[in-house]
Design a protein around this motif. Structure first.
Motif, mmCIF file in Angstrom:
data_model
loop_
_atom_site.group_PDB
_atom_site.id
_atom_site.type_symbol
_atom_site.label_atom_id
_atom_site.label_comp_id
_atom_site.label_asym_id
_atom_site.label_seq_id
_atom_site.Cartn_x
_atom_site.Cartn_y
_atom_site.Cartn_z
ATOM 1 N N ARG A 28 16.206 13.525 -87.444
ATOM 2 C CA ARG A 28 15.778 14.683 -86.666
ATOM 3 C C ARG A 28 16.975 15.561 -86.296
ATOM 4 N NH1 ARG A 28 10.639 15.376 -87.931
ATOM 5 N NH2 ARG A 28 9.242 13.735 -87.156
ATOM 6 N N VAL A 29 18.081 14.939 -85.906
ATOM 7 C CA VAL A 29 19.260 15.725 -85.541
ATOM 8 C C VAL A 29 19.781 16.478 -86.757
ATOM 9 C CG1 VAL A 29 21.648 15.572 -84.742
ATOM 10 C CG2 VAL A 29 19.861 14.243 -83.603
ATOM 11 N N THR A 30 19.794 15.829 -87.905
ATOM 12 C CA THR A 30 20.212 16.521 -89.133
ATOM 13 C C THR A 30 19.287 17.686 -89.437
ATOM 14 O OG1 THR A 30 21.130 14.463 -90.029
ATOM 15 C CG2 THR A 30 20.626 16.228 -91.590
ATOM 16 N N GLN A 31 17.984 17.474 -89.290
ATOM 17 C CA GLN A 31 17.014 18.553 -89.520
ATOM 18 C C GLN A 31 17.294 19.733 -88.599
ATOM 19 O OE1 GLN A 31 12.983 17.354 -88.767
ATOM 20 N NE2 GLN A 31 12.098 19.231 -89.625
ATOM 21 N N VAL A 84 31.070 30.299 -90.770
ATOM 22 C CA VAL A 84 30.121 29.464 -90.023
ATOM 23 C C VAL A 84 30.811 28.128 -89.766
ATOM 24 C CG1 VAL A 84 27.872 28.353 -90.002
ATOM 25 C CG2 VAL A 84 28.150 30.582 -91.126
ATOM 26 N N ARG A 85 30.926 27.770 -88.496
ATOM 27 C CA ARG A 85 31.656 26.558 -88.110
ATOM 28 C C ARG A 85 30.664 25.521 -87.573
ATOM 29 N NH1 ARG A 85 34.603 28.822 -84.897
ATOM 30 N NH2 ARG A 85 36.331 29.278 -86.318
ATOM 31 N N ILE A 86 30.842 24.282 -88.000
ATOM 32 C CA ILE A 86 30.006 23.163 -87.557
ATOM 33 C C ILE A 86 30.906 22.093 -86.953
ATOM 34 C CG2 ILE A 86 28.430 21.323 -88.281
ATOM 35 C CD1 ILE A 86 27.422 23.155 -90.462
ATOM 36 N N GLY A 87 30.529 21.551 -85.822
ATOM 37 C CA GLY A 87 31.356 20.518 -85.192
ATOM 38 C C GLY A 87 30.573 19.735 -84.166
ATOM 39 N N SER A 88 31.272 18.797 -83.543
ATOM 40 C CA SER A 88 30.657 17.956 -82.514
ATOM 41 C C SER A 88 31.703 17.562 -81.495
ATOM 42 C CB SER A 88 30.036 16.700 -83.142
ATOM 43 O OG SER A 88 31.029 15.903 -83.757
ATOM 44 N N LEU A 90 27.831 11.422 -88.857
ATOM 45 C CA LEU A 90 26.679 12.326 -88.792
ATOM 46 C C LEU A 90 27.135 13.774 -88.906
ATOM 47 C CD1 LEU A 90 23.654 12.817 -88.276
ATOM 48 C CD2 LEU A 90 24.173 12.802 -85.828
ATOM 49 N N THR A 91 28.237 14.139 -88.234
ATOM 50 C CA THR A 91 28.740 15.516 -88.298
ATOM 51 C C THR A 91 29.173 15.879 -89.717
ATOM 52 O OG1 THR A 91 29.512 15.264 -86.005
ATOM 53 C CG2 THR A 91 30.367 17.119 -87.267
ATOM 54 N N ALA A 92 29.838 14.956 -90.377
ATOM 55 C CA ALA A 92 30.283 15.220 -91.752
ATOM 56 C C ALA A 92 29.097 15.379 -92.691
ATOM 57 C CB ALA A 92 31.187 14.076 -92.216
ATOM 58 N N ASP A 93 28.063 14.545 -92.537
ATOM 59 C CA ASP A 93 26.880 14.665 -93.386
ATOM 60 C C ASP A 93 26.201 16.010 -93.195
ATOM 61 O OD1 ASP A 93 27.341 12.160 -94.380
ATOM 62 O OD2 ASP A 93 25.868 11.150 -93.094
ATOM 63 N N VAL A 94 26.081 16.454 -91.961
ATOM 64 C CA VAL A 94 25.465 17.757 -91.687
ATOM 65 C C VAL A 94 26.276 18.873 -92.335
ATOM 66 C CG1 VAL A 94 24.935 19.412 -89.868
ATOM 67 C CG2 VAL A 94 24.323 17.003 -89.573
ATOM 68 N N PHE A 95 27.593 18.784 -92.244
ATOM 69 C CA PHE A 95 28.442 19.821 -92.821
ATOM 70 C C PHE A 95 28.279 19.874 -94.330
ATOM 71 C CE2 PHE A 95 32.544 21.072 -94.709
ATOM 72 C CZ PHE A 95 32.661 22.349 -94.185
ATOM 73 N N VAL A 96 28.228 18.720 -94.979
ATOM 74 C CA VAL A 96 28.088 18.689 -96.435
ATOM 75 C C VAL A 96 26.754 19.303 -96.855
ATOM 76 C CG1 VAL A 96 27.859 17.168 -98.428
ATOM 77 C CG2 VAL A 96 29.639 16.741 -96.725
ATOM 78 N N LYS A 97 25.675 18.977 -96.148
ATOM 79 C CA LYS A 97 24.366 19.518 -96.508
ATOM 80 C C LYS A 97 24.267 21.010 -96.224
ATOM 81 C CE LYS A 97 22.044 15.098 -95.720
ATOM 82 N NZ LYS A 97 21.048 14.343 -94.904
ATOM 83 N N ALA A 98 24.910 21.471 -95.150
ATOM 84 C CA ALA A 98 24.801 22.891 -94.789
ATOM 85 C C ALA A 98 25.555 23.787 -95.768
ATOM 86 C CB ALA A 98 25.330 23.101 -93.370
ATOM 87 N N ARG A 99 26.596 23.277 -96.412
ATOM 88 C CA ARG A 99 27.403 24.104 -97.312
ATOM 89 C C ARG A 99 26.600 24.639 -98.485
ATOM 90 N NH1 ARG A 99 32.771 20.989 -98.870
ATOM 91 N NH2 ARG A 99 32.998 22.948 -100.063
ATOM 92 N N THR A 100 25.489 23.986 -98.829
ATOM 93 C CA THR A 100 24.692 24.421 -99.981
ATOM 94 C C THR A 100 23.685 25.503 -99.618
ATOM 95 O OG1 THR A 100 23.033 22.689 -99.566
ATOM 96 C CG2 THR A 100 24.902 22.121 -100.982
#
Length: 533
Positions: free
Chosen positions: A392-395, A414-418, A360-370
């Motif tokens: 919902r969490v991804t949103q 911008v850093r994303i993690g879990s 889930l964390t990796a998917d969010v990171f990939v989508k946020a990069r765009t």
């Protein structure tokens, strides 16, 4: 509405219409007079107690009457057995031998007996010749004076029986005597007058009825008070429900004790909480929609009217269409966000399912990069399976990333993690988005999570919004029974932490401590979750 319930009159001077509404007769009959639960409880209690007390009194009387009859039978048997034994073994004091004459036998036996006050011992030698004990019998008509009744007894073939007379009932027993010397046959009669014994039984029965009546009255009074106290919360529920309106849903019922009525009050209060939240969300939705949509509608209307009244060039018309389209798109986004926030109160707002946190964390990171030209970094990634709604969490995480893009300059990090906090099987799931922008002032830490609020500063914002993004993030977190927190990024900037429980509590259900949410800090407060760098 029918003609029976409303009449409309119109004045001749103008178009004013006056409506006169009258209640139809059927309305009064629609609510028949009801019997209260308290009164019905008392009726059933009164009926059951009456039946029980009457049954006890009647059973007691039956037992006492049977006891009188059994005692009388024993007395009659005892007297007849003693007389039979005296006939066989008695000695005439005058001769010193067995009795050969009937009269001396009966007289001697009767002189030796001590009879009960209601007992009558009689010796009948011949019709009309009676030998008895010289004492009074407490009866209006003793047997020795009732020749007809005495003749019926001596002439009967039975040895025991019951004789019903107008002067009173007699239970009797007799022994026939035949000395065998040619003298007339005699009879020994034992008679017991049961009137006084039965009167005593009836007195006891009447006393029991009187005591039962007093007990019934006292029980009714006490039951009425107790039923009122037990049903008081129920009446309070009804009164509270009657006082509730859409404008006032603050009434609550005090909960006392742990019985079924207390559970009813608790359930009713929980229902009122849900209703209040629903009405509050509805009012807020209407207020927010009206407040936020008024400006773009005014802009669109102004440009359209300007197009109709002015001679614009093709380029100017194209620019006007672009502005109108942009405002309509913004209105559409506002409406979608408001609808999403309105759905946040529904039980099915989030649908948790087992999710691999690292994936889930990796998917969010990939989508946020765009979302923008920033230095995107994937921080720590927690391993494990958690129970979340991945969409919902991804949103929420994408919205936090979009917020970071809007408040940072190109090239900013911008850093994303879990991470998992609080142990392997329990605790929190922490997903974070950290930026290196200007940060959030302390006075805005709570304000920015409210609808249509953007804080006192714009943190270098490069785009406008309706101010609903962080409200949506907050709603998603609370839908998971969690919250969203705000801390400072080491070196400057803001870090938004999405803190969710690993074990999701379904909407409306209670945790073991009786609360509907986990004991997490309130949304918008600063919560230390460790270094995210």
């Amino acid at each position: 509405m029918t003609a029976q319930s409303r009449t409309t009159t119109q004045a001749a001077a103008g178009p004013t219409t006056t409506a006169v509404t009258t209640e139809p007769a059927a309305t009064a009959r629609a609510f028949p007079r009801r019997i209260s639960a308290r009164f019905r409880i008392m009726l059933w209690l009164l009926l059951l107690m009456t039946v029980a007390l009457v049954a006890v009194a009647a059973t007691t009387r039956s037992i006492l009457v049977r006891d009188v009859e059994q005692r009388t039978d024993r007395l009659l048997n005892q007297e007849t057995e003693e007389f039979a034994s005296f006939v066989d073994n008695g000695v005439d004091p005058e001769t010193g031998k067995s009795f050969t004459r009937l009269r001396p036998l009966l007289r001697e036996f009767l002189e030796r007996q001590y009879a009960d006050p209601d007992e009558e011992l009689i010796g009948v030698v011949e019709p009309g010749s009676v030998i008895r004990q010289p004492r009074d019998i407490p009866s209006p008509l003793p047997l020795h004076r009732d020749d007809a009744s005495l003749a019926r007894i001596t002439g009967s073939s039975a040895t025991t029986g019951v004789l019903d007379r107008p002067a009173g009932e007699i239970r009797w027993s007799k022994v026939a005597i035949d000395p065998g010397d040619g003298t007339p046959e005699g009879t020994f009669v034992v008679a017991f007058h049961t009137d006084r014994e039965r009167e005593a039984v009836n007195d006891v029965f009447q006393v029991l009825l009187a005591i039962s009546g007093v007990a019934l009255v006292l029980s009714t009074g006490i039951g009425w008070v107790v039923a009122g106290r037990i049903l008081a919360p129920v009446r309070l529920v009804r009164q509270t429900a009657a006082q509730l309106t859409e404008q006032d849903l603050t009434q609550r019922i005090p909960v006392h004790g742990r019985d079924d009525v207390a559970a009813l009050a608790t359930t009713f209060n929980a229902m009122l909480d849900r209703l209040e939240r629903a009405f509050s969300a509805q009012r807020q939705f209407v207020d927010d929609a009206g407040h936020e949509l008024r400006t773009p509608i005014t802009i669109v209307r102004g440009h359209l009217e300007l197009m109709e009244t002015s001679a614009e060039t093709a380029a100017e018309r194209e620019e006007t269409v672009r502005l109108v389209t942009d405002e309509l798109d913004r209105m559409s986004r506002i409406v979608e966000d408001l609808l999403l926030l309105a759905k946040a109160e529904r039980p099915d707002f989030v649908t948790p399912e087992p999710v691999q946190l690292a994936e889930l964390t990796a998917d969010v990171f990939v989508k946020a990069r765009t979302l923008g030209r920033r230095e995107w970094e994937l921080g720590e990634v927690a391993e494990g399976t958690v129970l979340l709604d991945p969409q919902r969490v991804t949103q929420a995480m994408v919205q936090l990333a979009q917020n970071a893009v809007q408040h940072t300059a190109p090239g900013a990090t911008v850093r994303i993690g879990s991470r998992l906090s609080g142990g392997i099987t329990g605790g929190l799931v922490v997903l974070y988005v950290a930026d290196t922008g200007p940060g959030v002032p302390a006075q805005d830490s709570r304000l920015i999570f409210e609808r249509f609020r953007r804080g006192t500063t714009r943190r270098g914002s490069r785009g406008g919004g309706a101010g609903l993004g962080l409200s949506i993030v907050k709603a998603i977190a609370e839908g998971h029974q969690g919250h969203v927190g705000l801390t400072e990024t080491p070196g400057g900037g803001a870090t938004f932490n999405l803190l969710l429980p690993r074990t999701h509590v379904p909407f409306g259900e209670h945790t073991p401590d009786g609360k509907t949410t986990l004991p997490l800090p309130r949304a918008g407060t600063e919560t230390e979750v460790g270094d995210v760098g």
